[in-house]
Write a protein that holds these residues in place. Sequence first.
Motif, PDB file in Angstrom:
ATOM      1  N   TRP A   1     -33.208  12.966   3.134  1.00  0.00           N
ATOM      2  CA  TRP A   1     -32.157  12.769   4.116  1.00  0.00           C
ATOM      3  C   TRP A   1     -32.193  11.333   4.618  1.00  0.00           C
ATOM      4  CZ3 TRP A   1     -34.563  17.191   3.078  1.00  0.00           C
ATOM      5  CH2 TRP A   1     -33.823  18.383   3.042  1.00  0.00           C
TER       6      TRP A   1
ATOM      7  N   VAL B   1     -27.251  12.131  10.113  1.00  0.00           N
ATOM      8  CA  VAL B   1     -28.227  12.474   9.079  1.00  0.00           C
ATOM      9  C   VAL B   1     -27.465  13.007   7.867  1.00  0.00           C
ATOM     10  CG1 VAL B   1     -30.243  13.890   8.520  1.00  0.00           C
ATOM     11  CG2 VAL B   1     -29.928  13.038  10.851  1.00  0.00           C
TER      12      VAL B   1
ATOM     13  N   GLU C   1     -36.611  15.915   8.556  1.00  0.00           N
ATOM     14  CA  GLU C   1     -35.203  15.529   8.714  1.00  0.00           C
ATOM     15  C   GLU C   1     -34.554  16.064   9.982  1.00  0.00           C
ATOM     16  OE1 GLU C   1     -34.848  19.532   6.700  1.00  0.00           O
ATOM     17  OE2 GLU C   1     -36.258  17.869   6.724  1.00  0.00           O
TER      18      GLU C   1
END
Length: 351
Positions: A76, A83, A337
């Motif tokens: 990511w 994101v 992430e």
Amino acid sequence: MNRRTFLAAAAGTTSAGLAGCFGLLETRTAGQPPVLSDRPDAVYHPTHVEGMKMEAMGRSGDFAAAVMYSYPHRFWTVSGSTVTKQSIQSDDAAHIMVAVWDPETEVVVPDAGVSIAVTKDDEVVSEEVIYPMLSQPMGFHYGANFGLDGTANYTVEVDIGGLSGVETTGSFDGRFTESTSIDLDLSYSEAEKENISYENTPDRAGDQTAVSAMTMMDMPLGIAPSADELPGATVGTASTGDAEFVVQAVEADRFGGGTHVAVSPRTPYNGMLIPRLGLEMTVARDDETVFDEELGAVLDPEFGYHYGGDLDALESGDEIELRVTIPPQVARHEGYETAFLSFEPMTLSVA
């Protein structure tokens, strides 16, 4: 930073060269468990754990570097507060990783602007400005997925642009600013890649913990020094966004006199340094503000990469407020992430 080029010179050979790799992608990469639908907004154990193969190390100018590879995998990227998942592409053969550090102190160097060109028989196969990244086992490094031309001996030209926007102090003063290039050998084998460890972890996936840091490595990991290892006095540790912020006060000539307040962000569990974020600090004393500024990124041989501010003195009873203004602008391997994105102000009192 998002530039990705697979040159036409290599395109004609890619399908044949990766024919054996497609079977591997089916058994490893395509067989990865799906991303969890109920991930916590925190560090979590990923759905699977991949090993890696160390290839070569070298040194040029102020920098040492190492190259390694693993299975291509999803990761990511972060731009501002957005994101974005980077999925595995059909021509991705390997995830290539580069670590960069100071060869004298083994302090990891973020913000160095790293790009690589992968060549075979002096022909460019792939080239890219690779992402600064965080991984649970490895910590900070640079990496991306790459297409390759099958089993072969490659040269990875690691181009290091030099530090940008980072102050250097102590024996690092004036260093790491000059660009350099390091050629490293990469002997890629689809059969050897298949022997790299790979474990699905359904019993731990999503748990708020992390994969342990790698051991038995011949290169430094991006692990931040513990509070006990840092010079000066520890003011305290604050937490927000599932990141930990160790705050240290030190009087040292290399910081220009007075008191240098060093803030060292790191991950929970493994204590990996977290670079490339925006951080502000306010210091209040007897209802008067004595410091209210953005903290600059600093690379120091003892503190490593941290955020620092200088004031005449830090006194008992002072109240420190820290505010993260920009999330860490680093790509993340699975398990990181959803963390380090949303932060609340942090307060500490000076004893």
